[in-house]
Write a protein that holds these residues in place. Structure first.
Motif, short mmCIF file in Angstrom:
data_model
loop_
_atom_site.label_atom_id
_atom_site.label_comp_id
_atom_site.label_asym_id
_atom_site.label_seq_id
_atom_site.Cartn_x
_atom_site.Cartn_y
_atom_site.Cartn_z
N LYS A 277 -9.77 -1.46 -2.44
CA LYS A 277 -9.08 -1.19 -1.09
C LYS A 277 -7.88 -2.10 -1.13
O LYS A 277 -8.42 -3.27 -0.63
N ILE A 278 -6.70 -1.58 -0.95
CA ILE A 278 -5.66 -2.81 -0.67
C ILE A 278 -4.73 -2.25 0.39
O ILE A 278 -4.75 -0.87 0.78
N PHE A 279 -4.04 -3.00 0.71
CA PHE A 279 -2.88 -2.66 1.97
C PHE A 279 -1.69 -2.99 1.69
O PHE A 279 -1.13 -4.20 2.10
N PRO A 280 -1.08 -2.13 0.63
CA PRO A 280 0.41 -2.36 0.51
C PRO A 280 1.51 -2.29 1.60
O PRO A 280 1.00 -1.93 2.73
N ASP A 281 2.57 -2.94 1.51
CA ASP A 281 3.62 -3.03 2.40
C ASP A 281 4.32 -1.54 2.43
O ASP A 281 4.92 -1.11 3.63
N ASP A 282 4.30 -0.54 1.52
CA ASP A 282 5.14 0.35 1.48
C ASP A 282 4.41 1.63 1.35
O ASP A 282 4.91 2.53 0.67
N LEU A 283 3.54 1.74 2.15
CA LEU A 283 2.54 2.91 2.17
C LEU A 283 3.18 4.19 3.10
O LEU A 283 4.22 3.82 3.91
N PRO A 284 3.06 5.22 2.87
CA PRO A 284 3.64 6.53 3.69
C PRO A 284 3.49 6.21 5.21
O PRO A 284 2.28 5.52 5.23
N ASP A 285 4.33 6.66 6.20
CA ASP A 285 3.72 6.65 7.60
C ASP A 285 2.22 7.40 7.51
O ASP A 285 1.97 8.34 7.11
N MET A 734 1.00 -8.31 -6.09
CA MET A 734 0.81 -9.95 -6.36
C MET A 734 1.47 -10.34 -5.15
O MET A 734 1.02 -11.21 -4.36
N GLY A 735 2.57 -10.08 -4.45
CA GLY A 735 3.18 -10.64 -3.40
C GLY A 735 2.67 -10.42 -2.28
O GLY A 735 2.22 -11.49 -1.41
N VAL A 736 1.85 -9.40 -1.69
CA VAL A 736 1.06 -9.08 -0.91
C VAL A 736 -0.05 -10.12 -0.85
O VAL A 736 -0.50 -10.67 0.25
N ARG A 737 -0.66 -10.11 -1.69
CA ARG A 737 -1.79 -11.02 -2.26
C ARG A 737 -1.68 -12.53 -2.00
O ARG A 737 -2.48 -12.87 -1.33
N LEU A 738 -0.41 -12.81 -2.50
CA LEU A 738 -0.36 -14.27 -2.40
C LEU A 738 0.06 -14.54 -0.75
O LEU A 738 -0.36 -15.57 -0.22
N ARG A 739 0.88 -13.84 -0.03
CA ARG A 739 1.07 -13.70 1.33
C ARG A 739 -0.25 -13.73 2.17
O ARG A 739 -0.29 -14.65 2.95
N ASP A 740 -1.18 -13.17 1.76
CA ASP A 740 -2.33 -13.09 2.18
C ASP A 740 -3.19 -14.15 2.26
O ASP A 740 -3.91 -14.84 3.25
N ILE A 741 -3.36 -14.87 1.02
CA ILE A 741 -4.06 -15.99 0.72
C ILE A 741 -3.60 -17.19 1.50
O ILE A 741 -4.40 -17.68 2.19
#
Length: 745
Positions: A277-285, A734-741
């Motif tokens: 389960k992931i939380f991307p930045d660009d999911l639909p509303d 990868m970008g979201v993972r890096l930011r979260d870490i």
């Protein structure tokens, strides 16, 4: 009586394969000429199948039809190979590359002497082959050794052929599984798709169906969802939303989404797939998460790759080492390096130099003419003057060579730097045996896919600094992922964007028009205003465009600019198909440019001739050649069925079974040109390529030209391409993972 019969509603046609007229490498669609008993002329047979060799006896299942242009032909739905029974068939069979050292000419001599007894002689009294003119004891030993290995293969071939697999693939399958072949294929025919290059899921599924595997069997469904996931990674995705994977799999397999969703669950339980389960930045509303499905290697490359970048950023920097050799005064260093190199750094370049001295990981991005190379040279000079160890690398040999020439320092491919071991399919350099450098600069970083970045990061010591250099506006990597874009979009890495075009670059039509395209504007004709390196030839008719490209590549450019038409002029095209696609352009360009009459080898309806420009289309670690590498055929030996290709000053041999790794490269796709630079580039830009008319594609093509770029096509197509920045999304995280870490530390 003709050699065909009715089988249910299908007819069975038997005959000897005389020649291969056409093969579509993407889907296997083939056009054969078959010699059929009691048929006065060769029969045209068309359909999709695996690779076959001239001389094979074929059994085709299908129907007769009347083509409006090509006349009577046999359209087959199934093609199986039989052991040849005629003298001519045996000649072709032996000369197909089945026996090492025996090409078409030697096969002809052998069969001329022994006739239809040839196969028996090879089995029972192979020493009799010494009676054949030109067959040496050394060659006999090679033939005997090869034929002995074929004895076991032949029983396996009969099993495989009865299930619709050609002799060429039978040899590859045997080489992989050896004496376990029949057991492996019976237990799980879908392993063929994973293990054998050239056999995809569709072909393995046909074998499974013939063996009685049910449409809704768990084995088929799980293999199917893994295949679809693999296809999605082939499109550049690192993961797929579970719903998308289930839908695409259901469409392919002809079953319900519930069945494929259950198969995905079972594949996750068996660790064949990874779900998270992931939380991307660009999911639909309305959505905040998605269940992402990965193939295990790509999950590891993304998740561990992000953690390794975070660890590198937290690692000890070199400030103490710098201080130990006299400290660092940036302003003084900048003045000194400008005097040493005879350059003038712009304000953002000076900022980049300062950032390079204090950032463990940084990115430099910018288009052509914005001073990336000058900046790299300045950074190298400053670090080098302090006695620090610097390594330079790039994804391809051509890009590494250009980097070395531009900076005056040694550069190598990432594979070579990491000491890739072909026999073990692994890199020697890793966390246990890291690189020995204080600073690593990697150019053409937009070309680095997720897996290669993972292996690179494993080998970087935590004390080192990493600088990634690339043009974010170019096409993304051919392999899965969008590493450079992800790292920039993470917002946690220092990024320097060079966007000022330097004065000397402003006189270049190539650079000017590349930046126009990147800004959404169509390129301009520039002959009349002093910019002599960029031209446009407008033509609506695709056939006339082909004629213009031919004239430019073969005559006008070589004469006017003094360039070699084969080595220094490159046609780049958006697509493979159509009159202006790479396949057709290669045919007409080869016919026009390679008129030496040198020796040639025919394979799959193509002629590979001495002097031809060719490209490697898959990574071959045994040969140390990689997807996109270009070379020239030095020798073509039809007797032995061998080609010798010169690539990067090395001579590499290819047997018949490896010819499918090579394509002609007089014209190549723009995707395959990444990391390369050519003195002159010709690019067809036509509405015939409508689906591929994208800004980053045209931009990448234009920036491949070093001294000359010529566009041939329609103004409308160029406007569409420049205006279309809706690049296809790649599912990456990868970008979201890096930011979260980093946020959680």
């Amino acid at each position: 009586m003709r050699d065909f019969q009715i089988a249910g509603e299908e007819e069975i046609l038997r005959g000897a394969l005389e020649r291969i007229t056409y093969v579509n490498e993407e889907n296997g669609y083939s056009v054969f000429k078959i010699a059929v008993k009691d048929e006065p002329d060769l029969v045209t047979a068309v359909g999709c199948c695996e690779t076959h060799m001239p001389g094979e006896d074929l059994e085709l299942y299908g129907q007769w039809s009347e083509h409006p242009k090509f006349g009577r032909q046999f359209s087959f739905t199934l093609c199986r190979s039989l052991v040849p029974s005629t003298v001519d068939g045996i000649k072709r069979y032996l000369g197909s590359g089945l026996v090492k050292g025996v090409g078409p000419k030697m096969a002809e001599r052998i069969v001329d002497m022994f006739g239809d007894r040839t196969l028996d002689v090879l089995d029972e009294s192979p020493d009799d082959l010494l009676k054949v003119k030109g067959l040496s004891p050394k060659l006999l030993d090679s033939i005997k050794q090869s034929w002995e290995s074929q004895k076991e293969i032949r029983s396996i071939m009969l099993f495989l052929q009865s299930n619709g697999i050609s002799p060429g693939f039978a040899a590859k399958i045997y080489k992989k599984y050896e004496q376990d072949t029949i057991q492996v294929v019976k237990e799980n025919p879908y392993r063929l798709a994973d293990d054998i290059f050239g056999i995809g899921f569709i072909s393995a599924d046909k074998v499974a169906t013939k063996m009685g595997v049910a449409v809704d069997s768990s084995m088929r469904l799980e293999a199917g969802v893994q295949y679809v996931m693999s296809e999605l990674t082939g499109e550049g995705h690192i993961y797929a939303p579970r719903a998308l994977l289930a839908l695409r799999s259901a469409e392919l397999l002809g079953v319900s989404r519930e069945m494929t969703d259950s198969a995905i669950g079972r594949a996750i339980e068996s660790s064949a797939l990874v779900g998270e389960k992931i939380f991307p930045d660009d999911l639909p509303d309305g959505d905040d998460s998605v269940e992402a499905i990965y193939l295990p290697p790509y999950y590891v490359s993304e998740a561990k790759g992000a953690r390794m970048i975070a660890a590198l950023m937290r690692g000890e920097d070199l400030s103490s080492l710098i201080n130990s050799v006299g400290g660092l005064d940036i302003e003084r260093e900048v003045k000194s390096v400008q005097d040493t190199l005879g350059i003038k750094l712009a304000a953002n370049q000076i900022s980049a130099v300062r950032m390079a001295m204090c950032s463990k990981v940084m990115i430099i991005t910018g288009g052509p003419g914005t001073g990336k190379t000058t900046l790299i040279k300045a950074i190298i000079e400053i670090w080098g003057s302090r006695g620090l160890t610097i390594q330079l690398a790039a994804p391809t040999g051509r890009a590494a060579k250009r980097m070395a020439e531009a900076t005056g320092h040694e550069a190598m491919t990432i594979h070579r730097m990491l000491e890739y071991k072909a026999n073990e399919l692994c890199f020697s350099r890793n966390s246990d045996y890291p690189l020995e450098c204080d600073l690593l600069i990697v150019d053409e970083a937009s070309m680095i896919d997720s897996l290669l970045m993972f292996h690179l990061l494993r080998a970087i010591p935590e004390s080192a600094h990493l600088i990634l250099v690339g043009d974010i506006n170019q096409l993304p990597s051919v392999g899965p992922g969008n590493v450079l874009k992800d790292l920039i979009s993470s917002g946690v890495l220092p990024v320097v964007e060079l966007n000022e075009i330097f004065r000397q670059a402003q006189t270049s039509g190539i650079i000017t028009n590349a930046h126009r395209v990147n800004s959404g504007l169509a390129p301009l004709k520039t002959q009349g205003d002093g910019l002599r390196d960029f031209y446009i030839v407008y033509q609506d008719d695709p056939g006339k465009c082909v004629d213009i490209i031919l004239a430019l590549a073969c005559d006008r450019i070589p004469k006017r600019f003094g360039l070699d038409p084969i080595e220094e002029v490159q046609v780049l095209t958006p697509m493979h198909r159509g009159a202006l696609g790479a396949s057709n352009l290669n045919v007409v360009l080869q016919r026009a440019l390679n008129v030496s009459g040198g020796r040639a080898v025919e394979y799959g309806g193509k002629v590979y001739r001495t002097g031809d420009k060719v490209m490697q289309i898959r990574n071959n670690y045994d040969k140390d050649v990689y997807n996109g590498d270009i070379g020239f055929i030095l020798r073509a030996d039809p007797d032995a069925g061998m080609l010798t290709v010169k690539m990067d000053e090395r001579e590499i041999e290819y047997g018949v079974s490896e010819f499918n790794e090579l394509v002609h490269a007089y014209a190549v796709s723009i995707h395959k040109s990444q990391g390369s630079e050519y003195k002159a580039v010709i690019i067809p830009v036509h509405t015939q390529h409508y689906i591929m008319l994208q800004r980053n594609l045209l931009y990448t093509g234009i920036t491949r030209g070093k001294e000359l770029v010529v566009l041939v096509g329609t103004a409308r197509a160029m406007e569409i391409a420049a205006g279309n920045d809706e690049t296809k999304r790649r599912y990456t995280h990868m970008g979201v993972r890096l930011r979260d870490i980093l946020a959680s530390s």
